[in-house]
Design an enzyme around this catalytic site. Structure first.
Site, PDB file in Angstrom:
ATOM      1  N   SER A  89       0.846  -1.253   0.610  1.00 12.15           N
ATOM      2  CA  SER A  89      -0.227  -0.184  -0.334  1.00 12.15           C
ATOM      3  C   SER A  89       0.752   1.384  -0.004  1.00 12.15           C
ATOM      4  O   SER A  89       1.786   1.244   0.131  1.00 12.15           O
ATOM      5  CB  SER A  89      -0.737  -0.287   1.364  1.00 12.15           C
ATOM      6  OG  SER A  89      -1.381   1.528   1.484  1.00 12.15           O
TER       7      SER A  89
ATOM      8  N   TYR B 297      -1.356  -0.957  10.589  1.00  9.90           N
ATOM      9  CA  TYR B 297      -1.440  -1.437   9.563  1.00  9.90           C
ATOM     10  C   TYR B 297      -0.271  -0.361   8.866  1.00  9.90           C
ATOM     11  O   TYR B 297       0.305  -1.840   7.698  1.00  9.90           O
ATOM     12  CB  TYR B 297      -3.346  -0.730   8.681  1.00  9.90           C
ATOM     13  CG  TYR B 297      -3.547  -1.143   6.741  1.00  9.90           C
ATOM     14  CD1 TYR B 297      -3.351  -2.118   6.566  1.00  9.90           C
ATOM     15  CD2 TYR B 297      -3.095   0.319   6.472  1.00  9.90           C
ATOM     16  CE1 TYR B 297      -3.978  -2.238   5.525  1.00  9.90           C
ATOM     17  CE2 TYR B 297      -3.621   0.243   4.359  1.00  9.90           C
ATOM     18  CZ  TYR B 297      -3.533  -1.804   4.838  1.00  9.90           C
ATOM     19  OH  TYR B 297      -3.654  -1.544   3.012  1.00  9.90           O
TER      20      TYR B 297
ATOM     21  N   LYS C  98       2.792  -3.358   6.415  1.00 11.22           N
ATOM     22  CA  LYS C  98       2.288  -2.521   4.654  1.00 11.22           C
ATOM     23  C   LYS C  98       4.195  -2.603   4.603  1.00 11.22           C
ATOM     24  O   LYS C  98       4.691  -2.915   3.373  1.00 11.22           O
ATOM     25  CB  LYS C  98       1.480  -1.842   3.879  1.00 11.22           C
ATOM     26  CG  LYS C  98       0.411  -2.200   4.436  1.00 11.22           C
ATOM     27  CD  LYS C  98       0.068  -3.296   3.644  1.00 11.22           C
ATOM     28  CE  LYS C  98      -1.806  -4.213   2.982  1.00 11.22           C
ATOM     29  NZ  LYS C  98      -1.671  -4.874   2.706  1.00 11.22           N
TER      30      LYS C  98
HETATM   31  N1  LIG Z   1      -9.185  -0.841  -0.911  1.00 10.30           N
HETATM   32  C1  LIG Z   1      -7.466   0.383  -0.595  1.00 10.30           C
HETATM   33  O1  LIG Z   1      -7.528   1.222  -0.659  1.00 10.30           O
HETATM   34  C2  LIG Z   1      -6.092  -0.146  -0.722  1.00 10.30           C
HETATM   35  C3  LIG Z   1      -5.270   0.793  -0.730  1.00 10.30           C
HETATM   36  C4  LIG Z   1      -3.638  -0.089  -0.437  1.00 10.30           C
HETATM   37  C5  LIG Z   1      -3.725  -0.775  -0.523  1.00 10.30           C
HETATM   38  N2  LIG Z   1      -4.865  -2.217  -0.222  1.00 10.30           N
HETATM   39  C6  LIG Z   1      -4.789  -3.760   0.108  1.00 10.30           C
HETATM   40  O2  LIG Z   1      -4.966  -4.499  -1.471  1.00 10.30           O
HETATM   41  C7  LIG Z   1      -5.862  -5.434  -0.262  1.00 10.30           C
HETATM   42  C8  LIG Z   1      -7.616  -6.188  -1.256  1.00 10.30           C
HETATM   43  O3  LIG Z   1      -8.399  -5.246  -0.269  1.00 10.30           O
HETATM   44  P1  LIG Z   1      -9.473  -4.721  -0.713  1.00 10.30           P
HETATM   45  O4  LIG Z   1      -9.537  -3.717  -0.604  1.00 10.30           O
HETATM   46  O5  LIG Z   1      -9.122  -5.476  -2.245  1.00 10.30           O
HETATM   47  O6  LIG Z   1     -10.127  -5.158   0.366  1.00 10.30           O
HETATM   48  P2  LIG Z   1     -11.707  -5.898   0.073  1.00 10.30           P
HETATM   49  O7  LIG Z   1     -12.636  -5.673  -1.132  1.00 10.30           O
HETATM   50  O8  LIG Z   1     -12.525  -5.690   1.312  1.00 10.30           O
HETATM   51  O9  LIG Z   1     -11.424  -7.547   0.004  1.00 10.30           O
HETATM   52  C9  LIG Z   1     -11.113  -8.287   0.438  1.00 10.30           C
HETATM   53  C10 LIG Z   1     -10.525  -9.580   0.584  1.00 10.30           C
HETATM   54  O10 LIG Z   1     -10.088 -10.253   0.757  1.00 10.30           O
HETATM   55  C11 LIG Z   1      -9.959 -11.686   1.768  1.00 10.30           C
HETATM   56  N3  LIG Z   1     -10.278 -11.686   2.989  1.00 10.30           N
HETATM   57  C12 LIG Z   1      -9.919 -10.538   4.407  1.00 10.30           C
HETATM   58  N4  LIG Z   1      -9.662 -10.961   5.554  1.00 10.30           N
HETATM   59  C13 LIG Z   1      -9.106 -12.634   5.653  1.00 10.30           C
HETATM   60  C14 LIG Z   1      -8.418 -13.194   6.097  1.00 10.30           C
HETATM   61  N5  LIG Z   1      -7.473 -13.404   7.514  1.00 10.30           N
HETATM   62  N6  LIG Z   1      -7.673 -14.573   5.644  1.00 10.30           N
HETATM   63  C15 LIG Z   1      -7.783 -14.644   3.925  1.00 10.30           C
HETATM   64  N7  LIG Z   1      -8.726 -13.834   3.240  1.00 10.30           N
HETATM   65  C16 LIG Z   1      -9.280 -12.857   3.678  1.00 10.30           C
HETATM   66  C17 LIG Z   1     -11.772 -11.263   2.200  1.00 10.30           C
HETATM   67  O11 LIG Z   1     -12.875 -12.169   1.561  1.00 10.30           O
HETATM   68  P3  LIG Z   1     -12.951 -12.351   3.243  1.00 10.30           P
HETATM   69  O12 LIG Z   1     -14.369 -12.142   3.891  1.00 10.30           O
HETATM   70  O13 LIG Z   1     -14.459 -14.248   2.705  1.00 10.30           O
HETATM   71  O14 LIG Z   1     -12.180 -13.515   4.230  1.00 10.30           O
HETATM   72  C18 LIG Z   1     -11.912 -10.514   0.458  1.00 10.30           C
HETATM   73  O15 LIG Z   1     -12.406 -11.348   0.119  1.00 10.30           O
HETATM   74  C19 LIG Z   1      -5.416  -5.588   0.984  1.00 10.30           C
HETATM   75  O16 LIG Z   1      -4.148  -6.321   1.364  1.00 10.30           O
HETATM   76  C20 LIG Z   1      -5.244  -4.640   1.328  1.00 10.30           C
HETATM   77  O17 LIG Z   1      -4.369  -3.883   2.121  1.00 10.30           O
HETATM   78  C21 LIG Z   1      -6.479  -1.489  -0.578  1.00 10.30           C
END
Ligand SMILES: NC(=O)c1ccc[n+]([C@@H]2O[C@H](COP(=O)([O-])OP(=O)(O)OC[C@H]3O[C@@H](n4cnc5c(N)ncnc54)[C@H](OP(=O)(O)O)[C@@H]3O)[C@@H](O)[C@H]2O)c1
Length: 256
Positions: free
Chosen positions: A148, A161, A165
């Site tokens: 991130s 967090y 990262k």
């Molecule tokens: N959104 C942002 O602004 C942003 C920015 C920078 C980086 N990121 C990174 O991008 C990645 C994905 O985030 P996202 O924004 O796409 O989130 P999201 O839409 O909430 O999706 C999260 C996914 O992870 C799964 N998950 C959550 N906890 C888990 C666990 N303990 N074990 C296995 N699976 C798990 C969830 O499914 P279940 O509920 O079925 O487990 C879901 O499939 C993360 O690493 C996040 O830190 C996001």
């Protein structure tokens, strides 16, 4: 250099957190490029729905496997199950993460520290270790870690967090150094604010959003699909000389 270098026909990829958001968009990208995909997250129902949608669209095999990234037995079983069902492993996208706490870091309980470390770092490391052993059987592979922009610029309230990262960025460099000789490339992607369930509390907060977009060169959030192409690139031969790198996809927010 032709576009064929981006193809992943016949390859097998695991995407953690593949049921929605960035992980699902990456799984669609990998499947469109020809890879068979294993989707992993905690809840099977969401995975099954995403798997049906992706295989209908791309015609590849998509296997949903329930696995909690903070449970090391699940992590090991995920690679074993993949090898048993799909016969090989070429690409791992460590995309799942947890952010169970928002607030001043001194108010964070020890149990929260343990949880966030387990999911964001320990699970990623052990899944990568098991995956690398499987990839080596086919001459190597590609591991992609979802970092991130927070790794480089901490946000108030998201301190722990950001620590995980930043740790992931260094883990990417460490593993790339150790595993290059095994034919395994390890890279990371560092997105800025992406409109997903995970970041909902941030983008629904008008004050936060206007401050954040005010220092983002492109003046908007990303959609998950805008992160997926970087993962397809890093998974494929198109990035054959890249390892240990972190690709920023942050709309310019780090410079703001
Ligand atoms: N959104 C942002 O602004 C942003 C920015 C920078 C980086 N990121 C990174 O991008 C990645 C994905 O985030 P996202 O924004 O796409 O989130 P999201 O839409 O909430 O999706 C999260 C996914 O992870 C799964 N998950 C959550 N906890 C888990 C666990 N303990 N074990 C296995 N699976 C798990 C969830 O499914 P279940 O509920 O079925 O487990 C879901 O499939 C993360 O690493 C996040 O830190 C996001």
């Amino acid at each position: 250099m032709t576009l064929s270098k981006f193809r992943l026909d016949g390859k097998v990829a695991i995407v953690t957190g593949g049921s929605r958001g960035i992980g699902k968009a990456i799984a669609i990208g990998l499947a469109d490029a020809g890879a068979h995909v294993v989707l992993a997250s905690r809840k099977l129902a969401g995975l099954e729905e995403a798997a049906r949608e992706i295989s209908r669209r791309s015609g590849v095999r998509v296997l949903p496997i329930a696995a909690h990234m903070g449970r090391m037995d699940d992590v090991k079983a995920l690679v074993e199950h993949t090898e048993r069902e799909m016969g090989r492993l070429d690409v791992l996208v460590n995309n799942a993460a947890a952010n169970p706490f928002y607030g001043p870091i001194q108010k964070m309980e020890e149990s929260i520290f343990d949880k966030i470390i387990a999911v964001n770092l320990k699970g990623v490391l052990y899944l990568s270790i098991y995956a690398a052993d499987a990839m080596e059987k086919n001459g190597g592979g590609s591991i992609i870690n979802m970092a991130s922009v927070q790794a480089f610029r901490p946000e108030q309230g998201l301190g722990m967090y950001s620590v995980t990262k930043a740790g992931l960025v260094m883990m990417t460099r460490v593993l790339s150094k150790e595993w290059g000789p095994r034919g395994i490339r390890v890279n990371a992607i560092a997105p800025g604010l992406v409109q997903t369930h995970f970041s909902e509390a941030l983008w629904k907060n008008e004050k936060f959003l206007s401050q954040r977009l005010g220092r983002t060169a492109l003046g908007r959030m990303a959609q998950p699909e805008e992160i997926a192409a970087a993962a397809v690139f890093l998974a494929s031969e198109a990035s054959s000389y890249m390892t240990g790198a972190t690709m920023l996809a942050d709309g310019g927010s780090l410079n703001g």
